[in-house]
Motif scaffolding. Sequence first.
Motif, PDB file in Angstrom:
ATOM      1  N   GLN A  48       7.261  -3.131  43.411  1.00 14.18           N
ATOM      2  CA  GLN A  48       6.308  -4.243  43.454  1.00 14.18           C
ATOM      3  C   GLN A  48       6.430  -5.002  44.767  1.00 14.18           C
ATOM      4  N   LYS A  49       7.674  -5.308  45.136  1.00  6.92           N
ATOM      5  CA  LYS A  49       7.905  -6.071  46.367  1.00  6.92           C
ATOM      6  C   LYS A  49       7.566  -5.254  47.610  1.00  6.92           C
ATOM      7  N   ALA A  50       7.843  -3.960  47.563  1.00  6.75           N
ATOM      8  CA  ALA A  50       7.619  -3.108  48.730  1.00  6.75           C
ATOM      9  C   ALA A  50       6.143  -3.006  49.096  1.00  6.75           C
ATOM     10  N   PHE A  51       5.277  -3.052  48.083  1.00  9.39           N
ATOM     11  CA  PHE A  51       3.859  -2.797  48.345  1.00  9.39           C
ATOM     12  C   PHE A  51       2.952  -3.978  48.003  1.00  9.39           C
ATOM     13  N   ALA A  52       3.533  -5.137  47.745  1.00 11.23           N
ATOM     14  CA  ALA A  52       2.741  -6.337  47.491  1.00 11.23           C
ATOM     15  C   ALA A  52       1.930  -6.683  48.739  1.00 11.23           C
ATOM     16  N   PRO A  53       0.699  -7.197  48.587  1.00  7.72           N
ATOM     17  CA  PRO A  53       0.039  -7.582  47.333  1.00  7.72           C
ATOM     18  C   PRO A  53      -0.691  -6.440  46.643  1.00  7.72           C
ATOM     19  N   GLY A  54      -0.551  -5.222  47.156  1.00  9.72           N
ATOM     20  CA  GLY A  54      -1.188  -4.076  46.514  1.00  9.72           C
ATOM     21  C   GLY A  54      -0.423  -3.641  45.278  1.00  9.72           C
ATOM     22  N   LYS A  55      -0.998  -2.685  44.544  1.00  8.57           N
ATOM     23  CA  LYS A  55      -0.339  -2.140  43.364  1.00  8.57           C
ATOM     24  C   LYS A  55       0.701  -1.090  43.768  1.00  8.57           C
ATOM     25  N   ILE A  56       1.607  -0.820  42.880  1.00  8.28           N
ATOM     26  CA  ILE A  56       2.583   0.245  43.118  1.00  8.28           C
ATOM     27  C   ILE A  56       1.818   1.565  43.257  1.00  8.28           C
TER      28      ILE A  56
END
Length: 301
Positions: A48-56
């Motif tokens: 979640q944190k790696a790709f925020a604000p996008g979805k996993i």
Amino acid sequence: MSKIQWQFPRALEDEAIYILRETAAQFEKPAILFSGGKDSITLVRLAQKAFAPGKIPFPLLHVDTGHNFPETIQFRDWLVETLGLELIVRNVQDSIDQGKVKEETGKYASRNALQTVTLLDAIEELKFDACIGGARRDEEKARAKERIFSVRDEFGQWNAKIQRPELFDMLNGKINIGENVRIFPISNWTELDVWNYIREENLAIPSIYFSHEREIIERDGMYWPYSPFLNTTEEEKPFKGKVRFRTVGDMTCTAAVVSEASKLEDIIEEILAAKISERGARIDDKRSEAAMERRKQAGYF
């Protein structure tokens, strides 16, 4: 207890996020291996944190033995719905029905090792070139040998001779046709790191990690969860006890520990005082001195 023991080293989070982003950059179709346990829950939070604000950008792949803890399956479905994730489930029972694996018999029968065939079939069917797992080097000596990018051959097997050196933070995801990679973003974490992260991030986890009353039997000096899947002898009578689980696997190979830990702070204190390792209650690791090593060489998680 010192203050340091309560703090999560954020450099580990940074490293895991870097690994997840490298995975997205270097591979065409990765998936997160999800069991509903604390380590795979931690992976979801990191993604979640790696790709925020996008979805996993990865689906979750769960290999269901059919003998999982009901609490874990309920939690899995709740998490997927809450976060809007894609979940793919493949069942060991299907592999049994197809004659690809044979149900074990006897007192210590378990479906845990049978997951390997189901997993490898799922990887081939769905064309995953990378599978992200929550294994950590501190868990078991065979897992301590793993690279963060762990190459598996065209048969899905782990071979120490084909692993690449990982100097500094250089991760080489180049693979040949038919090969795939297992990726371990929290490889350098400890059990205590995971629990401190869960506490600091306020992550929800299945109820079986906390002290609760359930039917158990005593076998080989350990307490096993009583269930229809466990082959018991006439002498092994179920009784109620207050227990929790440090690790979550198949119900037939995961023993409980007697515990009064009802909140995360209690669990952390219990781990600090523990005299056995986290996987000391995993019966599948005790089948032989090299049990995990052999399962890994065959293509296990």
